[in-house]
Design an enzyme around this catalytic site. Sequence first.
Site, PDB file in Angstrom:
ATOM      1  N   THR A 126      -8.606  12.852 -11.267  1.00  0.00           N
ATOM      2  CA  THR A 126      -8.506  14.024 -11.973  1.00  0.00           C
ATOM      3  C   THR A 126      -9.300  15.205 -12.135  1.00  0.00           C
ATOM      4  OG1 THR A 126      -7.254  14.762 -13.364  1.00  0.00           O
ATOM      5  CG2 THR A 126      -8.188  12.420 -13.997  1.00  0.00           C
ATOM      6  N   ASP A 127      -9.681  15.896 -12.285  1.00  0.00           N
ATOM      7  CA  ASP A 127     -10.110  17.107 -12.453  1.00  0.00           C
ATOM      8  C   ASP A 127     -10.240  16.756 -14.325  1.00  0.00           C
ATOM      9  OD1 ASP A 127      -7.504  17.625 -14.177  1.00  0.00           O
ATOM     10  OD2 ASP A 127      -8.081  20.190 -13.269  1.00  0.00           O
ATOM     11  N   GLU A 128     -10.133  16.010 -15.145  1.00  0.00           N
ATOM     12  CA  GLU A 128     -10.063  15.896 -16.317  1.00  0.00           C
ATOM     13  C   GLU A 128     -11.372  15.375 -16.921  1.00  0.00           C
ATOM     14  OE1 GLU A 128      -7.082  15.147 -18.760  1.00  0.00           O
ATOM     15  OE2 GLU A 128      -5.139  16.102 -17.189  1.00  0.00           O
ATOM     16  N   TYR A 152      -7.444   8.525 -21.343  1.00  0.00           N
ATOM     17  CA  TYR A 152      -7.099   9.129 -19.832  1.00  0.00           C
ATOM     18  C   TYR A 152      -8.160   9.420 -19.447  1.00  0.00           C
ATOM     19  CZ  TYR A 152      -4.576  10.692 -16.367  1.00  0.00           C
ATOM     20  OH  TYR A 152      -5.060  11.922 -15.196  1.00  0.00           O
ATOM     21  N   LYS A 156     -10.462   7.895 -16.239  1.00  0.00           N
ATOM     22  CA  LYS A 156     -10.363   7.572 -14.509  1.00  0.00           C
ATOM     23  C   LYS A 156     -11.724   8.151 -14.134  1.00  0.00           C
ATOM     24  CE  LYS A 156      -7.323   9.159 -12.246  1.00  0.00           C
ATOM     25  NZ  LYS A 156      -6.006   7.662 -11.289  1.00  0.00           N
TER      26      LYS A 156
END
Length: 337
Positions: A126-128, A152, A156
């Site tokens: 994810t971009d997060e 979260y 990731k």
Amino acid sequence: MNEKILITGGCGFIGSNFIRSLLNHRQNISIINLDVLTYAGNIDNLRDVRKDKRYRFVRGDITNGLVVGRLLKKGVDAIVNFAAESHVDRSLYNPAVFLKTNILGTQCLLESAIKYKIPRFIQISTDEVYGSLGPKEPAFTENHPLQPSSPYSASKAAADLLVKAYETTFGYKAIIVRSSNNYGPYQFPEKVIPLFITNAFENKSLPLYGDGKNVRDWLYVEDNCAAIDLVLRKGQPGEIYNIGGQCEKMNLEITGTILNKLGKPESLIQYVKDRPGHDRRYALNISKIKRELGWQPKYKFEEGLRKTIQWYLENRDWWQRIKTGEYLKFCRRHYGK
Ligand code: NAD
Ligand code: TYD
């Protein structure tokens, strides 16, 4: 030649869209969908393909090496790992399960992939993992340092680091894709777009965090699925690809558009206490995937949102069952909404 693919987390939002899209677009394929069916996994998301001979569902946990090994030892051509705990708000209150699934689950898949010499492995990230951008900073490239803010995104990022560590240590070259915020059919109505659409349908308030000015880069799920399929076929082992929608929007704007499209009043907006550690802005630079694989998003936000709203309108049973059950209890417990 028939290609055999193990897809994990295929009963969730993106995984179910991806499986449907592969079955629609590729003839010579057989898919095993390994999903443990958490609150977010719904076997009905793939009801329409369950009789397709190219598709098989196995209920099981990606952290269970025996289950994963049993599936891989018969030989598969690729693994695509969607399985994850995926909601930031939940990770603030119950981080342990995020670490278990997202980190140990990825490690278990990597170990088995090496043991059974699986030629391709796509890790869905994810971009997060990049953290938060200031208003004027350029969009994240694949080389941006990892600076995750929530349990979260930290889980990731840890999975991404494991992928790279297994490459350095064992020479196993998996591919990582980092996509921006997806929206579309079958998204669990805890994420902002389906939550706000379904709340607005029911004339319930739309809980907007903080000042509503946080920015996300929105990607229609079909575009993401097309990009992941391309990476699966043509991506270079060991590479990382950003997949973004080139569509930065403030939450306030999204909220206004949803209300407007549904003919509902702005008075439904309810400003609520901000999410702790709330990332201000995400934006992805997608030059690499454009240049190397020739992908770019096809859907304009207007069109993607229109299709999404239409789907939720036509599938009330699907989301009403969810919203009157487990999810509502969780929200009441933690947010009073
Ligand atoms: P989701 O929460 O809708 O689905 C996750 C699926 O994984 C569910 O079917 C669940 O049952 C399954 N699962 C969870 N734990 C499992 C386990 N231990 N073993 C087997 N299956 C398990 O998630 P999503 O939104 O479809 O996201 C899919 C992937 O894409 C995730 O890895 C997420 O981090 C990533 N991602 C999502 C977005 C987004 O906007 N939704 C954006 C970027 C990246
Ligand atoms: P979300 O869909 O949870 O995705 P993510 O946090 O992974 O980006 O949230 C998208 C944006 O919407 C984020 O800035 C938080 C905000 N948001 C609200 O304002 N209210 C809500 O009830 C939710 C779930 C999110």
